[in-house]
Scaffold this motif. Structure first.
Motif, PDB file in Angstrom:
ATOM      1  N   THR A  53       0.855  -1.192   0.000  1.00 32.86           N
ATOM      2  CA  THR A  53       0.000   0.000   0.000  1.00 32.86           C
ATOM      3  C   THR A  53       0.886   1.236   0.000  1.00 32.86           C
ATOM      4  N   ALA A  54       0.642   2.106  -0.975  1.00 33.97           N
ATOM      5  CA  ALA A  54       1.519   3.270  -1.159  1.00 33.97           C
ATOM      6  C   ALA A  54       0.772   4.561  -0.847  1.00 33.97           C
ATOM      7  N   THR A  55       1.540   5.549  -0.451  1.00 33.79           N
ATOM      8  CA  THR A  55       0.910   6.863  -0.176  1.00 33.79           C
ATOM      9  C   THR A  55       1.031   7.776  -1.383  1.00 33.79           C
ATOM     10  N   GLU A  56       1.943   7.453  -2.286  1.00 35.65           N
ATOM     11  CA  GLU A  56       2.028   8.248  -3.511  1.00 35.65           C
ATOM     12  C   GLU A  56       2.188   7.329  -4.721  1.00 35.65           C
ATOM     13  N   PRO A  57       1.956   7.855  -5.933  1.00 34.46           N
ATOM     14  CA  PRO A  57       2.017   7.010  -7.125  1.00 34.46           C
ATOM     15  C   PRO A  57       3.367   6.299  -7.254  1.00 34.46           C
ATOM     16  N   GLN A  58       3.313   5.018  -7.653  1.00 37.88           N
ATOM     17  CA  GLN A  58       4.531   4.212  -7.770  1.00 37.88           C
ATOM     18  C   GLN A  58       4.693   3.706  -9.191  1.00 37.88           C
ATOM     19  N   LEU A  59       5.943   3.714  -9.671  1.00 39.70           N
ATOM     20  CA  LEU A  59       6.257   3.082 -10.951  1.00 39.70           C
ATOM     21  C   LEU A  59       6.022   1.588 -10.821  1.00 39.70           C
ATOM     22  N   ILE A  60       5.564   0.965 -11.910  1.00 37.29           N
ATOM     23  CA  ILE A  60       5.292  -0.469 -11.855  1.00 37.29           C
ATOM     24  C   ILE A  60       5.721  -1.109 -13.175  1.00 37.29           C
ATOM     25  N   GLY A  61       5.947  -2.409 -13.143  1.00 33.46           N
ATOM     26  CA  GLY A  61       6.360  -3.148 -14.337  1.00 33.46           C
ATOM     27  C   GLY A  61       7.836  -3.504 -14.286  1.00 33.46           C
ATOM     28  N   HIS A  62       8.155  -4.753 -14.687  1.00 32.94           N
ATOM     29  CA  HIS A  62       9.563  -5.178 -14.582  1.00 32.94           C
ATOM     30  C   HIS A  62       9.972  -6.151 -15.685  1.00 32.94           C
ATOM     31  N   GLU A  63       9.144  -6.355 -16.688  1.00 33.05           N
ATOM     32  CA  GLU A  63       9.485  -7.278 -17.782  1.00 33.05           C
ATOM     33  C   GLU A  63       9.514  -6.489 -19.076  1.00 33.05           C
ATOM     34  N   PHE A  64      10.629  -6.519 -19.786  1.00 32.23           N
ATOM     35  CA  PHE A  64      10.671  -5.774 -21.046  1.00 32.23           C
ATOM     36  C   PHE A  64      11.819  -6.222 -21.941  1.00 32.23           C
ATOM     37  N   VAL A  65      11.603  -5.979 -23.233  1.00 33.66           N
ATOM     38  CA  VAL A  65      12.653  -6.129 -24.246  1.00 33.66           C
ATOM     39  C   VAL A  65      12.694  -4.815 -25.013  1.00 33.66           C
ATOM     40  N   GLY A  66      13.850  -4.544 -25.651  1.00 30.71           N
ATOM     41  CA  GLY A  66      13.914  -3.268 -26.364  1.00 30.71           C
ATOM     42  C   GLY A  66      15.215  -3.065 -27.112  1.00 30.71           C
ATOM     43  N   ILE A  67      15.364  -1.847 -27.601  1.00 33.70           N
ATOM     44  CA  ILE A  67      16.519  -1.467 -28.405  1.00 33.70           C
ATOM     45  C   ILE A  67      17.413  -0.537 -27.577  1.00 33.70           C
ATOM     46  N   VAL A  68      18.723  -0.806 -27.593  1.00 33.52           N
ATOM     47  CA  VAL A  68      19.669   0.048 -26.867  1.00 33.52           C
ATOM     48  C   VAL A  68      19.802   1.376 -27.612  1.00 33.52           C
ATOM     49  N   GLU A  69      19.550   2.465 -26.891  1.00 28.37           N
ATOM     50  CA  GLU A  69      19.584   3.806 -27.484  1.00 28.37           C
ATOM     51  C   GLU A  69      20.889   4.542 -27.172  1.00 28.37           C
ATOM     52  N   GLU A  70      21.483   4.202 -26.035  1.00 32.28           N
ATOM     53  CA  GLU A  70      22.663   4.947 -25.583  1.00 32.28           C
ATOM     54  C   GLU A  70      23.407   4.066 -24.585  1.00 32.28           C
ATOM     55  N   VAL A  71      24.757   4.133 -24.599  1.00 33.95           N
ATOM     56  CA  VAL A  71      25.519   3.371 -23.601  1.00 33.95           C
ATOM     57  C   VAL A  71      26.562   4.267 -22.946  1.00 33.95           C
ATOM     58  N   GLY A  72      26.897   3.948 -21.690  1.00 32.88           N
ATOM     59  CA  GLY A  72      27.949   4.656 -20.979  1.00 32.88           C
ATOM     60  C   GLY A  72      29.325   4.210 -21.475  1.00 32.88           C
ATOM     61  N   SER A  73      30.342   4.931 -21.030  1.00 33.59           N
ATOM     62  CA  SER A  73      31.683   4.708 -21.572  1.00 33.59           C
ATOM     63  C   SER A  73      32.312   3.389 -21.135  1.00 33.59           C
ATOM     64  N   ASP A  74      31.812   2.774 -20.074  1.00 35.91           N
ATOM     65  CA  ASP A  74      32.369   1.489 -19.617  1.00 35.91           C
ATOM     66  C   ASP A  74      31.594   0.282 -20.135  1.00 35.91           C
ATOM     67  N   VAL A  75      30.618   0.508 -20.961  1.00 39.93           N
ATOM     68  CA  VAL A  75      29.818  -0.620 -21.468  1.00 39.93           C
ATOM     69  C   VAL A  75      30.502  -1.202 -22.698  1.00 39.93           C
ATOM     70  N   SER A  76      30.735  -2.523 -22.679  1.00 37.67           N
ATOM     71  CA  SER A  76      31.473  -3.116 -23.798  1.00 37.67           C
ATOM     72  C   SER A  76      30.706  -4.235 -24.502  1.00 37.67           C
ATOM     73  N   ARG A  77      29.862  -4.970 -23.798  1.00 40.12           N
ATOM     74  CA  ARG A  77      29.175  -6.119 -24.408  1.00 40.12           C
ATOM     75  C   ARG A  77      27.954  -5.685 -25.224  1.00 40.12           C
ATOM     76  N   VAL A  78      27.419  -4.545 -24.903  1.00 37.19           N
ATOM     77  CA  VAL A  78      26.141  -4.100 -25.466  1.00 37.19           C
ATOM     78  C   VAL A  78      26.386  -2.841 -26.291  1.00 37.19           C
ATOM     79  N   LYS A  79      25.750  -2.781 -27.474  1.00 34.59           N
ATOM     80  CA  LYS A  79      25.985  -1.639 -28.376  1.00 34.59           C
ATOM     81  C   LYS A  79      24.672  -0.954 -28.746  1.00 34.59           C
TER      82      LYS A  79
END
Lengths: 351, 351
Positions: free
Chosen positions: B51-77
């Motif tokens: 039970t929450a007192t304010e709105p909560q983000l929900i959802g945890h299953e997803f697939v998608g396209i990588v749009e941007e990566v940080g400088s230490d990311v090497s396996r994912v492009k």
């Protein structure tokens, strides 16, 4: 014959009882050569479980010589030296064939009832009627063994194979890291079993020097004397802050199970054989979040005996070293008192 | 961007939120291609847990396209099509390496916090910042897959691999006999997983015809509509009065766990993945006397994805058939309502 009766808390006596007779063609009569006192007997001896209104037969671990067999007995012969498991089973039903003879569809318990409802003899007496002789008894090749082997053979009746069941239930194998909670004879047997199964590191939780020493002789690589929160912290520290793969719970109290569950690494496994004393329930939410599994129970020792017997006979393992007191059955009261007062790890009884 | 917020019981809305940004060189930003509603989201939607007192983000299953990566990311492009597990993990710590990435030492949860305490995005939104991109994300070879494969790829984020974890935790293998308690998407996934692992006989406990049909398509050999005592009796009868080797508990209530424990044969194993709702405790004395083990929990799906992905890509398995409703994210309220009212087994969301 004479057999041990529990008259009330702290009161065991070796008394005259009727001799057992063959009641069914599958029966055999065994003359007991050695018996012993189990940690679980102490719960009753202390009056913690099973308060009785009249004297009760007690004892369930024994080896002996077959004196008589019924007409349907074929695997076991008069004169054979045999190991009896701590229960009677047929070894033909589906549960026995699945490896869980403690759930035999014709199970019987010593000092209580057989599958047909007939009374059974106690294991701390001179003779025992075996309802399913071909199922229950394991014949030791060569008849009466060397005296020096008898203690180790006797441990195949219960204590060593109960420790083995804890290790098997916890998934112990080559390279496992293991913590054993409980330094009684079962816990020490668990150390030996884990070592035999190839564990790489084995921690005995113990604060008693003689037990620590035996644990080391059985293969413990480390000993931790701390308990509770401190004990858990010491275990975690020893295993990179994570915990061991496997924990053997060999006590049966709420505290020991709690310590076991909290000690295992995420995804680890608790193998439990301590008879749950009063029935602590398991915290399923903690198990859910850590993926620590729990498996074990009353050990199906009959299914393990054939695998372990050759190693006992060859001297490769000496599980009988858990016995540090031997007394005549007539002095059974001292056998119990010594264990109750922790003067003995485990008491062996001779008729 | 827009993302799904739970405002209160029965009230989910797709609303404007700040776009995620790279906060750490290990991060990536993923544009969500498909997401879905989980049975565990329904507990919150119904106001039973959290039970929450304010709105909560929900959802945890997803697939998608990588749009941007940080400088230490090497396996994912940038441009890769990726599967995210239902949590964030590094895949380098000891728990991840032991196969239990849900106990990652740097775990993070979608719609909540990452390991560093920074807020994370919900999975039912247009974009998600991935804290450990190299750890969490699995790249699907070949970029954007065929549209027809997307539902099945999405099930590798949680639901199918949670069913798989139930089967693995229950020790299902070649020739196993299996009962699956729960006919939701996880239970149905458990049927498919058990079939894939070689189970010989699989019983789905279900009283809903569309779910019974899908269970049969996924490999169930039998369906039992009865529940409780009657359900247990029907299961025992089907397996020679003894019960099956393995029971998959895919609900999370006291009743379902009780049914699972009572259904398994002596020495059998319950694999549980239903989030324990309110925390029923496990009856350790029953487990002791039957030697029924219990193992499972929050599924380390990231450790399973690489093994299962090829079979999804080849079409050998079609776990995406659990989705029987697809709606635009803007209509997320209908996606929840349909599952809540059991009009849908599982709802797929497209941005």
């Amino acid at each position: 014959m004479r057999a041990t009766l529990l008259h009330g808390p702290g009161d065991v006596r070796f008394e005259e009882m009727p001799d057992p007779v063959i009641r069914d063609p599958r029966n055999a009569i065994v003359r007991v050569v050695a018996s012993c006192v189990c940690g679980s007997d102490l719960w009753r001896y202390r009056g913690i479980t099973g308060t009785a209104t009249e004297p009760q037969l007690i004892g369930h671990e024994f080896v002996g010589i077959v004196e008589e067999v019924g007409s349907d007995v074929s695997r076991v012969k008069v004169g054979d030296f045999v190991i009896a498991p701590f229960y009677d089973c047929d070894m033909t039903c589906e549960n026995c064939r699945n490896g869980f003879s403690t759930s035999c569809l014709e199970i019987g318990w010593w000092g209580s009832k057989d599958h047909a409802g007939h009374p059974t003899d106690g294991g701390q007496g001179e003779y025992v009627r075996i309802p399913h002789a071909d199922g229950s008894l394991t014949v030791v090749p060569g008849g009466m063994p060397d005296e020096a082997l008898i203690p180790s053979l006797l441990t195949l009746s219960d204590v060593f194979l109960t420790g083995h069941h804890a290790a098997v239930s916890a998934g112990v194998g080559t390279g496992s890291t293991v913590v054993v909670v409980g330094d009684g004879a079962v816990g020490l047997s668990g150390v030996l079993a884990a070592s035999r199964l190839g564990a790489e590191r084995i921690v005995a939780m113990s604060r008693h020097e003689p037990r620590q020493n035996l644990a080391r002789q059985f293969g413990a690589t480390d000993v931790i004397a701390a308990r509770g929160d401190e004990g858990v912290a010491a275990v975690k520290e020893l295993f990179g802050g994570i915990g061991p793969d496997a924990v053997l719970e060999c006590v049966g109290t709420k505290e020991s199970m709690d310590q076991a569950l909290r000690s295992a690494r995420p995804g680890g496994q608790v193998g439990f054989v301590g008879v749950p004393n009063g029935g602590p329930e398991l915290p399923v939410r903690t198990m859910f979040s850590t993926n620590v599994g729990v498996r074990g129970g009353v050990a199906p020792v009959r299914n393990y005996i054939d695998e372990l017997l050759p190693e006992v006979l060859s001297g490769a393992i000496e599980p009988g070293r858990v016995f540090d007191l031997t007394v005549p059955m007539a002095e059974v009261a001292e056998a119990y008192a010594a264990m109750d007062e922790r003067r003995a790890i485990k008491s062996l009884l001779r008729p």
